[in-house]
Design a protein around this motif. Structure first.
Motif, short mmCIF file in Angstrom:
data_model
loop_
_atom_site.label_atom_id
_atom_site.label_comp_id
_atom_site.label_asym_id
_atom_site.label_seq_id
_atom_site.Cartn_x
_atom_site.Cartn_y
_atom_site.Cartn_z
N PRO A 99 -5.91 13.46 13.99
CA PRO A 99 -4.56 13.46 13.42
C PRO A 99 -3.57 14.22 14.31
CG PRO A 99 -6.20 14.03 11.76
CD PRO A 99 -6.90 14.06 13.07
N SER A 100 -2.47 13.58 14.62
CA SER A 100 -1.46 14.20 15.46
C SER A 100 -0.14 13.50 15.24
CB SER A 100 -1.85 14.10 16.94
OG SER A 100 -1.84 12.75 17.37
N ARG A 101 0.93 14.09 15.76
CA ARG A 101 2.23 13.46 15.67
C ARG A 101 2.24 12.10 16.35
NH1 ARG A 101 6.94 16.29 15.53
NH2 ARG A 101 7.87 14.23 15.82
N ASP A 102 1.54 11.98 17.46
CA ASP A 102 1.53 10.72 18.20
C ASP A 102 0.82 9.61 17.43
OD1 ASP A 102 2.93 11.82 20.27
OD2 ASP A 102 1.14 12.32 21.45
N ALA A 103 -0.13 10.00 16.59
CA ALA A 103 -0.91 9.00 15.85
C ALA A 103 -0.22 8.58 14.55
CB ALA A 103 -2.30 9.56 15.53
N LEU A 104 0.78 9.34 14.13
CA LEU A 104 1.43 9.06 12.85
C LEU A 104 2.45 7.92 13.01
CD1 LEU A 104 2.48 11.59 10.21
CD2 LEU A 104 4.17 9.91 10.94
N VAL A 105 2.42 6.98 12.07
CA VAL A 105 3.38 5.87 12.05
C VAL A 105 4.28 6.03 10.83
CG1 VAL A 105 3.66 3.37 11.95
CG2 VAL A 105 1.70 4.35 13.16
N PRO B 176 0.83 -1.21 0.00
CA PRO B 176 0.00 0.00 0.00
C PRO B 176 0.86 1.26 0.00
CG PRO B 176 0.20 -0.81 2.23
CD PRO B 176 0.98 -1.77 1.37
N GLU B 177 0.23 2.37 -0.27
CA GLU B 177 0.92 3.66 -0.26
C GLU B 177 1.51 3.97 1.11
OE1 GLU B 177 -0.79 8.08 -0.70
OE2 GLU B 177 -1.06 6.86 -2.51
N GLU B 178 0.84 3.52 2.17
CA GLU B 178 1.32 3.80 3.52
C GLU B 178 2.70 3.19 3.79
OE1 GLU B 178 -3.05 4.16 3.42
OE2 GLU B 178 -1.61 2.64 2.75
N ALA B 179 3.03 2.10 3.08
CA ALA B 179 4.33 1.47 3.29
C ALA B 179 5.47 2.36 2.85
CB ALA B 179 4.39 0.14 2.53
N ILE B 180 5.20 3.28 1.93
CA ILE B 180 6.22 4.20 1.45
C ILE B 180 6.11 5.56 2.12
CG2 ILE B 180 7.03 5.45 -0.60
CD1 ILE B 180 6.30 3.00 -2.25
N ARG B 181 4.90 6.02 2.39
CA ARG B 181 4.72 7.35 2.97
C ARG B 181 4.63 7.26 4.50
NH1 ARG B 181 0.13 9.93 1.77
NH2 ARG B 181 1.06 12.00 1.65
N TYR B 182 3.48 7.01 5.03
CA TYR B 182 3.26 6.88 6.47
C TYR B 182 1.87 6.30 6.69
CZ TYR B 182 0.83 11.25 5.45
OH TYR B 182 0.00 12.20 4.88
N GLY B 183 1.66 5.78 7.88
CA GLY B 183 0.35 5.27 8.25
C GLY B 183 -0.11 5.92 9.53
N ASN C 133 -1.78 5.20 13.61
CA ASN C 133 -2.23 4.39 14.74
C ASN C 133 -3.70 4.73 14.93
OD1 ASN C 133 -3.00 3.63 17.40
ND2 ASN C 133 -0.84 3.57 18.02
N TYR C 134 -4.57 3.80 14.52
CA TYR C 134 -5.98 4.15 14.45
C TYR C 134 -6.62 4.33 15.82
CZ TYR C 134 -5.80 3.52 9.46
OH TYR C 134 -5.48 3.68 8.13
N ALA C 135 -6.08 3.70 16.84
CA ALA C 135 -6.59 3.94 18.18
C ALA C 135 -6.33 5.39 18.58
CB ALA C 135 -5.94 2.99 19.18
N GLN C 136 -5.11 5.87 18.33
CA GLN C 136 -4.76 7.27 18.62
C GLN C 136 -5.55 8.22 17.71
OE1 GLN C 136 -2.81 8.74 20.79
NE2 GLN C 136 -1.49 7.16 21.65
#
Length: 384
Positions: free
Chosen positions: A156-162, A138-145, A147-150
């Motif tokens: 959307p926040s820095r803490d939720a970004l993988v 998926p695109e997330e494997a190259i860009r970012y994904g 944390n859906y709980a966060q």
């Protein structure tokens, strides 16, 4: 606004190669290159007095020496990781010191992944920032994904970004790797265009971006047999400097490669060394090269080519499996019967067409070759 994404694993910031990762790296079945060859990397770093690009653990000269092998001034022997034209390695290393990404291209089994891993280990001390390309990447494997709980709890926040491995490499100035690039869907491939051209990765959900710091680059691999699977767009291809890794140009070079890798794999699997195993290795390489080239080594007999690739990597697998058979079910001596079944499995991929090609090769070439009677009988037995 730009943002620096903190890596999710501990990395080393000194000029020394990264330490072994994990609690017990020595017990790993297949250690990462930076772990398996840590002593060589440390010796090179200590002896390396040449200029290093920003955040590189070694100079370009030392990186090339690590891959090609050599002896340092203090007598330390650096084992060759790649047996092939020196210029190919030099071009690959210098590409990583520029703003262009590196694409390693070649048929299956030409050590593209192996070279990619060792380049990343020597340059960044970490070969694990890896995206494995598949039809489902998926695109997330190259860009970012996310944390859906966060994400659900706080938005959307820095803490939720993988961060992806590529994003982490951009933030830390390291080498990212993308394996089997042409296996990835075309629209996901093109995610790399902005990263490679602008050296930035937008995060529109946060109104921010990650800017690549000096030292960042990307190595991708693709094989010639995948042309037409998901061809690279011209826009993406222009962002790469392509280096083609050839098949070994001589039987002797291929025998050396197979022997060296079989020895490494045998030690990692605690297999005893097989006395006089070089004879069977040379036989396997000869069979693979003749069927791959469609011509016997003496140039007198044309052969039909089976559907398999019959790569150097497959030869390594056949001999390693034969070594295990000899160790566990034989007398420890690598014999024709130990490699015959592996060769049959590598050659006969299409049960109908390839079996005919193999039988014809056995009867017209192997049967008449001096010193190959035991091999002929072993192959006939497993082919029956």
């Amino acid at each position: 606004m730009s943002v620096s994404i903190e890596p999710t694993s501990v990395t080393t910031r000194s000029d020394d190669p990264a330490p072994a990762k994990g609690a017990n790296a020595e017990q790993a079945l297949r250690p990462h290159a930076e772990d398996a060859f840590a002593e060589e990397l440390q010796a090179l770093a200590a002896a390396d007095d040449r200029p290093r690009p920003a955040r590189w653990k070694l100079s370009p000269w030392a990186v090339a020496t690590y891959l090609l092998g050599g002896t340092l001034a203090d007598g330390t022997v650096i084992s060759p990781k790649y047996v092939g034209p020196r210029r190919i390695v030099e071009v690959a290393v210098t590409t990583l010191a520029t703003d262009r990404a590196l694409l390693l291209l070649g048929v299956p089994g030409t050590a593209k992944t192996w070279v990619s891993e060792h380049l990343a280990a020597a340059v960044s001390g970490d070969s694990t920032l890896l995206v494995q390309g598949t039809a489902g990447t998926p695109e997330e494997a190259i860009r970012y994904g996310w944390n859906y709980a966060q994400l659900l709890a706080h938005g959307p926040s820095r803490d939720a970004l993988v961060p992806s491995p590529v994003m982490r490499a951009m933030s830390d100035g390291m080498i990212a790797r993308v394996e089997e690039l042409t296996r990835i869907p075309a629209d996901v491939q093109d995610t790399l265009i902005t990263i490679l051209s602008e050296k930035t990765l937008p995060i529109p959900e946060l109104g921010e971006e990650v800017q690549a710091v000096r030292g960042f680059n990307l190595i991708a691999t693709a094989n010639d047999r995948d042309r037409g699977v998901n061809d690279l767009s011209s826009a993406l291809r222009r962002r790469f400097n392509t280096v083609v890794l050839p098949l070994p140009d001589s039987p002797e070079a291929e025998v050396e490669i197979v022997s060296r890798r079989v020895d490494q794999l045998g030690r990692s699997l605690d297999l005893p060394q097989a006395p006089d195993g070089i004879d069977e290795i040379r036989r396997v390489v000869t069979v693979f090269r003749e069927l791959r080239d469609g011509l016997t080594t003496d140039g007198r007999t044309k052969l039909k080519t089976p559907s398999g690739t019959l790569s150097t990597a497959e030869a390594i697998s056949v001999v390693t499996n034969g070594l295990a058979l000899a160790a566990h079910f034989g007398d420890g001596v690598l014999r024709p019967a130990d490699v015959a079944a592996g060769i049959l499995g590598a050659v006969v991929r299409d049960p109908a067409a390839d079996r005919v090609i193999w039988q014809e090769y056995l009867e017209t070439v192997v049967r008449e070759r001096d010193g190959w009677k035991d091999f002929y009988r072993a192959c006939r037995e497993v082919s029956a």
